[in-house]
Design a protein around this motif. Structure first.
Motif, PDB file in Angstrom:
ATOM      1  N   GLY A  86       0.909  -0.835  -0.454  1.00  0.00           N
ATOM      2  CA  GLY A  86      -0.099   0.189  -0.049  1.00  0.00           C
ATOM      3  C   GLY A  86       0.878   1.433   0.147  1.00  0.00           C
ATOM      4  N   ARG A  87       2.167   1.262   0.634  1.00  0.00           N
ATOM      5  CA  ARG A  87       3.144   2.324   1.001  1.00  0.00           C
ATOM      6  C   ARG A  87       3.496   2.701  -0.188  1.00  0.00           C
ATOM      7  NH1 ARG A  87       6.703   2.206   5.657  1.00  0.00           N
ATOM      8  NH2 ARG A  87       7.736   4.237   4.511  1.00  0.00           N
ATOM      9  N   LEU A  88       3.812   1.512  -1.034  1.00  0.00           N
ATOM     10  CA  LEU A  88       4.115   1.608  -2.120  1.00  0.00           C
ATOM     11  C   LEU A  88       3.254   1.996  -3.762  1.00  0.00           C
ATOM     12  CD1 LEU A  88       7.539   0.321  -3.286  1.00  0.00           C
ATOM     13  CD2 LEU A  88       5.590  -1.666  -4.309  1.00  0.00           C
ATOM     14  N   ARG A  89       2.449   1.773  -3.357  1.00  0.00           N
ATOM     15  CA  ARG A  89       1.750   1.985  -4.703  1.00  0.00           C
ATOM     16  C   ARG A  89       1.062   4.122  -3.728  1.00  0.00           C
ATOM     17  NH1 ARG A  89      -0.804  -2.247  -3.672  1.00  0.00           N
ATOM     18  NH2 ARG A  89      -2.382  -1.737  -2.124  1.00  0.00           N
ATOM     19  N   LYS A  90       1.438   4.592  -2.783  1.00  0.00           N
ATOM     20  CA  LYS A  90       1.276   5.653  -2.240  1.00  0.00           C
ATOM     21  C   LYS A  90       2.508   6.586  -3.357  1.00  0.00           C
ATOM     22  CE  LYS A  90       0.321   8.629   1.368  1.00  0.00           C
ATOM     23  NZ  LYS A  90       0.421   8.447   2.505  1.00  0.00           N
ATOM     24  N   GLU A  91       3.495   5.410  -2.826  1.00  0.00           N
ATOM     25  CA  GLU A  91       4.489   6.749  -3.611  1.00  0.00           C
ATOM     26  C   GLU A  91       4.884   6.941  -5.073  1.00  0.00           C
ATOM     27  OE1 GLU A  91       6.905   8.048  -1.447  1.00  0.00           O
ATOM     28  OE2 GLU A  91       6.122   7.956   0.065  1.00  0.00           O
ATOM     29  N   GLU A  92       4.383   5.483  -6.069  1.00  0.00           N
ATOM     30  CA  GLU A  92       4.254   5.653  -7.264  1.00  0.00           C
ATOM     31  C   GLU A  92       3.204   6.255  -7.346  1.00  0.00           C
ATOM     32  OE1 GLU A  92       3.268   1.199  -7.541  1.00  0.00           O
ATOM     33  OE2 GLU A  92       5.617   1.321  -7.795  1.00  0.00           O
ATOM     34  N   ASP A  93       1.699   7.100  -6.585  1.00  0.00           N
ATOM     35  CA  ASP A  93       1.085   7.427  -7.427  1.00  0.00           C
ATOM     36  C   ASP A  93       1.624   8.842  -6.730  1.00  0.00           C
ATOM     37  OD1 ASP A  93      -0.939   5.727  -7.828  1.00  0.00           O
ATOM     38  OD2 ASP A  93      -2.091   5.746  -6.017  1.00  0.00           O
ATOM     39  N   ARG A  94       2.547   9.551  -6.659  1.00  0.00           N
ATOM     40  CA  ARG A  94       2.980  10.479  -5.997  1.00  0.00           C
ATOM     41  C   ARG A  94       3.800  10.929  -6.950  1.00  0.00           C
ATOM     42  NH1 ARG A  94       4.956  10.654   0.314  1.00  0.00           N
ATOM     43  NH2 ARG A  94       3.553  11.177   1.089  1.00  0.00           N
ATOM     44  N   ILE A  95       4.584  10.034  -7.530  1.00  0.00           N
ATOM     45  CA  ILE A  95       5.567  10.056  -9.042  1.00  0.00           C
ATOM     46  C   ILE A  95       4.944  10.519 -10.087  1.00  0.00           C
ATOM     47  CG2 ILE A  95       7.473   9.185 -10.419  1.00  0.00           C
ATOM     48  CD1 ILE A  95       8.289   7.623  -7.112  1.00  0.00           C
ATOM     49  N   GLU A  96       3.822   9.888  -9.796  1.00  0.00           N
ATOM     50  CA  GLU A  96       3.363  10.132 -11.091  1.00  0.00           C
ATOM     51  C   GLU A  96       2.763  11.623 -11.334  1.00  0.00           C
ATOM     52  OE1 GLU A  96      -0.726   7.818 -13.267  1.00  0.00           O
ATOM     53  OE2 GLU A  96       0.122   6.969 -12.384  1.00  0.00           O
ATOM     54  N   ARG A  97       1.891  11.734 -10.149  1.00  0.00           N
ATOM     55  CA  ARG A  97       1.753  13.053 -10.008  1.00  0.00           C
ATOM     56  C   ARG A  97       2.692  14.335 -10.091  1.00  0.00           C
ATOM     57  NH1 ARG A  97      -0.264  13.775  -4.870  1.00  0.00           N
ATOM     58  NH2 ARG A  97       0.762  14.813  -3.972  1.00  0.00           N
ATOM     59  N   TRP A  98       3.882  13.821  -9.812  1.00  0.00           N
ATOM     60  CA  TRP A  98       4.493  15.019  -9.509  1.00  0.00           C
ATOM     61  C   TRP A  98       5.121  15.627 -11.633  1.00  0.00           C
ATOM     62  CZ3 TRP A  98       7.716  13.027  -4.339  1.00  0.00           C
ATOM     63  CH2 TRP A  98       6.518  13.407  -3.313  1.00  0.00           C
ATOM     64  N   TYR A  99       5.472  14.413 -11.724  1.00  0.00           N
ATOM     65  CA  TYR A  99       5.678  14.184 -13.043  1.00  0.00           C
ATOM     66  C   TYR A  99       4.664  15.022 -14.259  1.00  0.00           C
ATOM     67  CZ  TYR A  99       9.809  10.540 -13.533  1.00  0.00           C
ATOM     68  OH  TYR A  99      10.711  10.273 -13.039  1.00  0.00           O
ATOM     69  N   LYS A 100       3.748  15.116 -13.398  1.00  0.00           N
ATOM     70  CA  LYS A 100       2.697  15.654 -14.512  1.00  0.00           C
ATOM     71  C   LYS A 100       2.858  17.007 -13.732  1.00  0.00           C
ATOM     72  CE  LYS A 100      -0.674  12.262 -14.919  1.00  0.00           C
ATOM     73  NZ  LYS A 100      -2.405  11.775 -14.981  1.00  0.00           N
ATOM     74  N   GLU A 101       2.873  17.570 -13.092  1.00  0.00           N
ATOM     75  CA  GLU A 101       2.770  18.601 -12.522  1.00  0.00           C
ATOM     76  C   GLU A 101       4.450  19.410 -12.728  1.00  0.00           C
ATOM     77  OE1 GLU A 101       3.377  19.019  -8.055  1.00  0.00           O
ATOM     78  OE2 GLU A 101       0.889  18.740  -7.548  1.00  0.00           O
TER      79      GLU A 101
END
Length: 114
Positions: free
Chosen positions: A59-74
């Protein structure tokens, strides 16, 4: 070969529970022979502690991957997130190490019980 209850987890692991009955091989009063046989199997809906820890780390892994994806978009919109992305990638690699260690521990525990 004394008899015990056994708790069977949904992940396939089990743990020994209460002592139920002495076997015929035990001649000392109040002692058990050391070998365990199953008297009753009690099915549990939850997973063992190790599997629960693995699920939490996933679960923590998925959360970090989602963060990275969001930051790439930003970043595409002009926001700088390079340090945050690097920190999250480091966290992801540590989580994978911890998950692999837990899976190894679980496999070793299963090999000892067979």
């Amino acid at each position: 070969m004394c008899f015990y209850d056994q708790h069977q987890m949904s992940c396939g692991d089990y743990k020994w529970s209460h002592f139920r009955q002495h076997c015929s091989k035990e001649y000392r009063t109040g002692e058990t022979c050391g070998m365990k046989l199953v008297m009753n199997t009690i099915q549990k809906d939850n997973k063992c502690k190790t599997c629960t820890k693995i699920d939490v780390k996933h679960g923590r892994l998925r959360k970090e991957e989602d963060r990275i994806e969001r930051w790439y978009k930003e970043e595409q919109r002009g926001h700088q997130r390079g340090a945050s992305i690097d920190a999250s990638k480091e966290t992801i690699s540590k989580l994978w190490e911890e998950i692999n260690d837990l899976q190894w521990e679980r496999s070793q525990a299963q090999m000892q019980t067979r």
